[in-house]
Design a protein around this motif. Structure first.
Motif, short mmCIF file in Angstrom:
data_model
loop_
_atom_site.label_atom_id
_atom_site.label_comp_id
_atom_site.label_asym_id
_atom_site.label_seq_id
_atom_site.Cartn_x
_atom_site.Cartn_y
_atom_site.Cartn_z
N ASP A 197 0.84 -1.20 0.00
CA ASP A 197 0.00 0.00 0.00
C ASP A 197 0.88 1.25 0.00
O ASP A 197 1.09 1.89 1.03
CB ASP A 197 -0.93 0.00 1.21
N CYS A 198 1.37 1.59 -1.18
CA CYS A 198 2.26 2.75 -1.28
C CYS A 198 1.52 4.07 -1.09
O CYS A 198 2.13 5.04 -0.66
CB CYS A 198 2.99 2.74 -2.62
N VAL A 199 0.26 4.12 -1.40
CA VAL A 199 -0.49 5.37 -1.21
C VAL A 199 -0.51 5.74 0.27
O VAL A 199 -0.18 6.87 0.65
CB VAL A 199 -1.92 5.25 -1.79
N LYS A 200 -0.86 4.77 1.12
CA LYS A 200 -0.87 5.03 2.56
C LYS A 200 0.55 5.24 3.07
O LYS A 200 0.78 6.08 3.94
CB LYS A 200 -1.54 3.89 3.31
N ALA A 201 1.51 4.49 2.53
CA ALA A 201 2.90 4.65 2.97
C ALA A 201 3.40 6.07 2.70
O ALA A 201 4.07 6.66 3.55
CB ALA A 201 3.79 3.63 2.27
N VAL A 202 3.06 6.62 1.54
CA VAL A 202 3.48 7.99 1.22
C VAL A 202 2.88 8.97 2.23
O VAL A 202 3.56 9.89 2.69
CB VAL A 202 3.10 8.38 -0.23
N GLU A 203 1.62 8.77 2.60
CA GLU A 203 0.99 9.63 3.62
C GLU A 203 1.76 9.55 4.93
O GLU A 203 2.03 10.58 5.57
CB GLU A 203 -0.46 9.20 3.84
N LEU A 204 2.13 8.33 5.33
CA LEU A 204 2.87 8.17 6.59
C LEU A 204 4.27 8.77 6.49
O LEU A 204 4.75 9.41 7.45
CB LEU A 204 2.95 6.69 6.96
N TYR A 205 4.92 8.59 5.35
CA TYR A 205 6.24 9.21 5.17
C TYR A 205 6.12 10.73 5.25
O TYR A 205 6.96 11.39 5.86
CB TYR A 205 6.88 8.81 3.84
N ASN A 206 5.08 11.28 4.64
CA ASN A 206 4.88 12.74 4.70
C ASN A 206 4.68 13.21 6.14
O ASN A 206 5.21 14.25 6.53
CB ASN A 206 3.71 13.16 3.83
N GLN A 207 3.93 12.44 6.92
CA GLN A 207 3.76 12.78 8.33
C GLN A 207 5.10 12.77 9.05
O GLN A 207 5.40 13.66 9.86
CB GLN A 207 2.79 11.82 9.01
N ALA A 208 5.91 11.76 8.75
CA ALA A 208 7.23 11.67 9.37
C ALA A 208 8.10 12.86 8.98
O ALA A 208 8.74 13.48 9.83
CB ALA A 208 7.92 10.37 8.97
N ILE A 209 8.08 13.19 7.69
CA ILE A 209 8.90 14.31 7.20
C ILE A 209 8.47 15.62 7.84
O ILE A 209 9.29 16.47 8.17
CB ILE A 209 8.81 14.38 5.66
N ASN A 210 7.17 15.79 8.03
CA ASN A 210 6.65 17.02 8.61
C ASN A 210 6.73 17.06 10.14
O ASN A 210 6.30 18.02 10.76
CB ASN A 210 5.20 17.23 8.17
N SER A 211 7.30 16.03 10.76
CA SER A 211 7.41 15.96 12.22
C SER A 211 8.77 16.39 12.74
O SER A 211 9.08 16.18 13.90
CB SER A 211 7.12 14.53 12.70
N LYS A 212 9.58 16.99 11.89
CA LYS A 212 10.93 17.38 12.31
C LYS A 212 10.87 18.37 13.47
O LYS A 212 10.04 19.26 13.50
CB LYS A 212 11.70 18.00 11.15
N GLY A 213 11.76 18.16 14.39
CA GLY A 213 11.85 19.04 15.54
C GLY A 213 12.56 20.35 15.20
O GLY A 213 12.85 20.64 14.04
N ILE A 214 12.88 21.10 16.22
CA ILE A 214 13.51 22.40 16.04
C ILE A 214 14.99 22.24 15.67
O ILE A 214 15.48 22.88 14.74
CB ILE A 214 13.37 23.25 17.32
N LEU A 215 15.71 21.38 16.38
CA LEU A 215 17.14 21.22 16.17
C LEU A 215 17.52 19.85 15.65
O LEU A 215 18.49 19.71 14.91
CB LEU A 215 17.90 21.48 17.49
N LEU A 216 16.81 18.84 16.05
CA LEU A 216 17.17 17.46 15.74
C LEU A 216 16.24 16.87 14.67
O LEU A 216 15.16 17.38 14.42
CB LEU A 216 17.10 16.60 17.01
N GLY A 217 16.68 15.78 14.08
CA GLY A 217 15.79 15.04 13.18
C GLY A 217 16.17 15.09 11.72
O GLY A 217 15.50 14.47 10.89
N ASP A 218 17.22 15.81 11.35
CA ASP A 218 17.59 15.92 9.93
C ASP A 218 17.87 14.55 9.31
O ASP A 218 17.39 14.24 8.23
CB ASP A 218 18.81 16.82 9.75
N THR A 219 18.65 13.74 10.01
CA THR A 219 19.01 12.42 9.49
C THR A 219 17.78 11.55 9.32
O THR A 219 17.62 10.86 8.31
CB THR A 219 20.02 11.73 10.43
N GLU A 220 16.89 11.59 10.30
CA GLU A 220 15.68 10.77 10.26
C GLU A 220 14.75 11.23 9.14
O GLU A 220 14.12 10.40 8.46
CB GLU A 220 14.96 10.82 11.62
N VAL A 221 14.66 12.52 8.92
CA VAL A 221 13.83 13.06 7.84
C VAL A 221 14.41 12.65 6.48
O VAL A 221 13.67 12.28 5.57
CB VAL A 221 13.68 14.60 7.96
N GLU A 222 15.73 12.72 6.36
CA GLU A 222 16.37 12.29 5.10
C GLU A 222 16.08 10.82 4.82
O GLU A 222 15.82 10.44 3.68
CB GLU A 222 17.88 12.53 5.15
#
Length: 169
Positions: A28-53
């Motif tokens: 289910d790539c459609v739902k996976a893309v939604e979840l990836y977008n949520q992850a990408i948009n969850s970046k913190g203020i200072l940390l999370g660059d590696t996880e977002v990449e």
């Protein structure tokens, strides 16, 4: 407080990325893309660059797969089949491979194997077979050889046409 918030957001990115990757593995790539977008948009203020990449890179796998599905749905069966082959080669050992193979197999239920055969498909036929993108090879492989023979003949590549038809025989 900022550091605590960032650590929480990093854990959210990791959780969402893992969930998206599992969803991708279920096809289910459609739902996976939604979840990836949520992850990408969850970046913190200072940390999370590696996880977002990492989430963006994983999302790209699904985006490319969905582009191939769209190509197939538009009736570009040969291009989609070659795209699926390239996709499997570009992303070895990926959990989406069973879905890619199922999607490629559906091409052969939508159209005759001979009509899928064009010069590019014929040149890459061994790769398509080794990546298990041709369903029921005992039935479809000979039909592809016939289609390749006709495709080569139409292009004036007579020796390739003969070679393809000899493989059929």
């Amino acid at each position: 407080i900022c550091c605590a918030y960032d650590f929480y957001m990093v854990s959210q990115i990791e959780r969402l990325t893992e969930e998206a990757t599992a969803t991708r593995g279920q096809g289910d790539c459609v739902k996976a893309v939604e979840l990836y977008n949520q992850a990408i948009n969850s970046k913190g203020i200072l940390l999370g660059d590696t996880e977002v990449e990492r989430a963006e890179s994983s999302k790209q796998v699904c985006v490319e797969f969905l582009d191939l599905v769209e190509l197939q749905e538009a009736g570009n069966h040969s291009e989609a089949l070659i795209g699926y082959d390239t996709f499997i080669n570009d992303y070895p050992n990926n959990n989406i491979h069973p879905t890619v193979r199922t999607q490629a197999h559906s091409i052969f239920t939508a159209t005759q194997p001979e009509t899928v055969a064009n010069e590019t498909v014929c040149q890459n036929l061994e790769g398509l077979l080794s990546n298990e993108l041709v369903p029921d090879p005992q039935t479809n492989q000979p039909l592809l050889y016939i289609g390749c023979g006709q495709s080569y003949y139409d292009a004036g590549a007579y020796s390739e046409a003969v070679a393809s038809l000899q493989k059929y025989m």
